[in-house]
Design a protein around this motif. Sequence first.
Motif, PDB file in Angstrom:
ATOM      1  N   GLY A 143       3.139  13.416  29.771  1.00  0.00           N
ATOM      2  CA  GLY A 143       3.760  13.153  28.477  1.00  0.00           C
ATOM      3  C   GLY A 143       4.100  14.437  27.756  1.00  0.00           C
ATOM      4  O   GLY A 143       5.201  14.594  27.216  1.00  0.00           O
ATOM      5  N   SER A 144       3.177  15.393  27.760  1.00  0.00           N
ATOM      6  CA  SER A 144       3.451  16.701  27.152  1.00  0.00           C
ATOM      7  C   SER A 144       4.618  17.399  27.834  1.00  0.00           C
ATOM      8  O   SER A 144       5.449  18.041  27.184  1.00  0.00           O
ATOM      9  CB  SER A 144       2.205  17.590  27.235  1.00  0.00           C
ATOM     10  N   LEU A 145       4.674  17.270  29.143  1.00  0.00           N
ATOM     11  CA  LEU A 145       5.704  17.964  29.917  1.00  0.00           C
ATOM     12  C   LEU A 145       7.084  17.328  29.785  1.00  0.00           C
ATOM     13  O   LEU A 145       8.066  17.874  30.284  1.00  0.00           O
ATOM     14  CB  LEU A 145       5.296  18.023  31.388  1.00  0.00           C
ATOM     15  N   ALA A 146       7.178  16.197  29.100  1.00  0.00           N
ATOM     16  CA  ALA A 146       8.494  15.612  28.853  1.00  0.00           C
ATOM     17  C   ALA A 146       9.362  16.551  28.025  1.00  0.00           C
ATOM     18  O   ALA A 146      10.589  16.562  28.160  1.00  0.00           O
ATOM     19  CB  ALA A 146       8.347  14.267  28.131  1.00  0.00           C
ATOM     20  N   GLU A 147       8.719  17.358  27.172  1.00  0.00           N
ATOM     21  CA  GLU A 147       9.506  18.288  26.349  1.00  0.00           C
ATOM     22  C   GLU A 147      10.147  19.394  27.184  1.00  0.00           C
ATOM     23  O   GLU A 147      11.361  19.582  27.117  1.00  0.00           O
ATOM     24  CB  GLU A 147       8.632  18.867  25.235  1.00  0.00           C
ATOM     25  N   PRO A 148       9.382  20.141  27.996  1.00  0.00           N
ATOM     26  CA  PRO A 148      10.063  21.144  28.825  1.00  0.00           C
ATOM     27  C   PRO A 148      11.047  20.525  29.815  1.00  0.00           C
ATOM     28  O   PRO A 148      12.091  21.116  30.107  1.00  0.00           O
ATOM     29  CB  PRO A 148       8.915  21.864  29.544  1.00  0.00           C
ATOM     30  N   MET A 149      10.733  19.321  30.333  1.00  0.00           N
ATOM     31  CA  MET A 149      11.687  18.665  31.220  1.00  0.00           C
ATOM     32  C   MET A 149      12.968  18.313  30.466  1.00  0.00           C
ATOM     33  O   MET A 149      14.064  18.371  31.031  1.00  0.00           O
ATOM     34  CB  MET A 149      11.082  17.410  31.836  1.00  0.00           C
ATOM     35  N   SER A 150      12.847  17.972  29.184  1.00  0.00           N
ATOM     36  CA  SER A 150      14.054  17.675  28.407  1.00  0.00           C
ATOM     37  C   SER A 150      14.914  18.930  28.238  1.00  0.00           C
ATOM     38  O   SER A 150      16.147  18.843  28.195  1.00  0.00           O
ATOM     39  CB  SER A 150      13.683  17.099  27.033  1.00  0.00           C
ATOM     40  N   CYS A 151      14.269  20.092  28.159  1.00  0.00           N
ATOM     41  CA  CYS A 151      15.019  21.354  28.086  1.00  0.00           C
ATOM     42  C   CYS A 151      15.818  21.572  29.366  1.00  0.00           C
ATOM     43  O   CYS A 151      16.957  22.053  29.339  1.00  0.00           O
ATOM     44  CB  CYS A 151      14.070  22.519  27.856  1.00  0.00           C
ATOM     45  N   PRO A 176       6.683  16.029  36.640  1.00  0.00           N
ATOM     46  CA  PRO A 176       6.576  17.299  35.924  1.00  0.00           C
ATOM     47  C   PRO A 176       5.284  18.054  36.183  1.00  0.00           C
ATOM     48  O   PRO A 176       5.234  19.276  36.014  1.00  0.00           O
ATOM     49  CB  PRO A 176       6.683  16.873  34.454  1.00  0.00           C
ATOM     50  N   SER A 177       4.228  17.359  36.609  1.00  0.00           N
ATOM     51  CA  SER A 177       2.943  18.030  36.842  1.00  0.00           C
ATOM     52  C   SER A 177       2.998  19.071  37.953  1.00  0.00           C
ATOM     53  O   SER A 177       2.070  19.870  38.095  1.00  0.00           O
ATOM     54  CB  SER A 177       1.850  17.002  37.150  1.00  0.00           C
ATOM     55  N   MET A 178       4.060  19.065  38.733  1.00  0.00           N
ATOM     56  CA  MET A 178       4.222  20.119  39.729  1.00  0.00           C
ATOM     57  C   MET A 178       4.285  21.491  39.078  1.00  0.00           C
ATOM     58  O   MET A 178       4.023  22.507  39.715  1.00  0.00           O
ATOM     59  CB  MET A 178       5.474  19.870  40.572  1.00  0.00           C
ATOM     60  N   MET A 179       4.630  21.544  37.799  1.00  0.00           N
ATOM     61  CA  MET A 179       4.697  22.815  37.078  1.00  0.00           C
ATOM     62  C   MET A 179       3.324  23.389  36.758  1.00  0.00           C
ATOM     63  O   MET A 179       3.186  24.585  36.541  1.00  0.00           O
ATOM     64  CB  MET A 179       5.447  22.623  35.752  1.00  0.00           C
ATOM     65  N   ILE A 180       2.300  22.540  36.669  1.00  0.00           N
ATOM     66  CA  ILE A 180       0.996  22.962  36.166  1.00  0.00           C
ATOM     67  C   ILE A 180       0.210  23.732  37.215  1.00  0.00           C
ATOM     68  O   ILE A 180       0.059  23.272  38.347  1.00  0.00           O
ATOM     69  CB  ILE A 180       0.180  21.740  35.690  1.00  0.00           C
ATOM     70  N   THR A 181      -0.304  24.898  36.833  1.00  0.00           N
ATOM     71  CA  THR A 181      -1.166  25.683  37.722  1.00  0.00           C
ATOM     72  C   THR A 181      -2.533  25.971  37.121  1.00  0.00           C
ATOM     73  O   THR A 181      -3.463  26.325  37.840  1.00  0.00           O
ATOM     74  CB  THR A 181      -0.510  27.037  38.078  1.00  0.00           C
ATOM     75  N   HIS A 182      -2.677  25.818  35.792  1.00  0.00           N
ATOM     76  CA  HIS A 182      -3.936  26.154  35.124  1.00  0.00           C
ATOM     77  C   HIS A 182      -4.289  25.097  34.079  1.00  0.00           C
ATOM     78  O   HIS A 182      -3.401  24.494  33.463  1.00  0.00           O
ATOM     79  CB  HIS A 182      -3.850  27.515  34.417  1.00  0.00           C
TER      80      HIS A 182
END
Length: 419
Positions: A142-150, A336-342
């Motif tokens: 849900g949080s990553l919806a913002e960067p994905m919208s960019c 979008p969780s593929m972006m998360i590393t930490h």
Amino acid sequence: MRTKAVALYGKKDLRVREFDLPEIGEEELLVEVISDTACLSTYKATILGEDHKRVPENLEEHPIIVGHEFGGFIVKVGDKIKEQFNEGDRFVLQPAMGLDNGYSAGYSYEFFGGDATYCIIPKVAIDLGCVLPYNGTYFANGSLAEPMSCIIGAFNANYHTTPYVYKHEMGVKKGGQLALLGCGGPMGIGALDYAVNGNLGIKKIVATEIDQKRIDRLKKLIPPSAAKEKGIELVYVNVGEVENQMDHLMELSDNQGFDDVFVFAAVEPLLVLADSILGNDGCLNFFAGPTDKKFTVPINLYNVHYASTHIVGTSGGSTDDMKLSLKLTEEGKINPSMMITHIGGLEATPEMILGMKNSSAGKNAIYPHISLKLTSLEEFEEKGKTDPVFMEVHRLIEKHDGIWNEEAEKYLLENLSDQ
């Protein structure tokens, strides 16, 4: 309501602050933040402080809460908006408010930002439709919806023309060739995911990086075989091993040049390369935002005139872009969780933000209600040798091919809460 938040008091001055929020107004919301994903834009605001266009001048007296990629639960609803919102509903925030003064969540408000246990969403954000309902139960996505919208907004911003018909056809070219340069970082990964799985009609994608570890991770996350199933030829290139990058990339485009080129690092040689591999009517999207207000690079103006090449740049996505991001995520078409590393808790946030410029990490997911130093996904295995909670988190990450996921998030929140 008592809240704990990461606040900006001045240039490079981030502090964890605990204080009482004021009572909400009749047209405001009190919300509990469950997750916030960190953005490089926050680093830029932290470095520039009051000199940033979105940051107010009185930080010492009224420090602002940082963080703008967040979601959680609505705790309390103002009396005049009870027909719009319900207590207990899940939400995600669209921070791109479009105000004339540039103000937005995470940059401009003392009580409104994502790196907090609780915050207040003001009337102006509610009036602008910035509070979106969230049907999912996995808060990091849900949080990553913002960067994905960019990312979605950037793809929408590209355009093409027909010779002598000066009308822009918006979006990346259907049936075209796309190059993603320097795409091993979090936003590049998200862009590649969307390019492959967003049903954009792209024929060929060339994704480049200079680091082999990043190339290997990209191949694991989005293998060429998965793209082939979508009718897309996906080619990865480690440009560090290529003698002449321009010639090699042009050969991969069948010497036609690329219809669309995205650049994910504000580095002059990369932009010069991008300009040199544009095909006729090619569109270069400068996605990476520089901190230097006088950042310039040479471009081929001959090609601008005779080959109709052009450059665009975007900052942020629209509400419709964010709704599409949520829809594609809910349908399982993108992850979008593929972006998360930490992963980390609130206390880890100031050091994490200040170290962003020199970090090779992807997205950092911050959970304000847990106590955890910033920890890479790979580190959970080592930590698990002495802590069964971390070992279980590691097991859940491995269960999902090394990608952060809802099961791991739920377990972490249940077992590491500091509230």
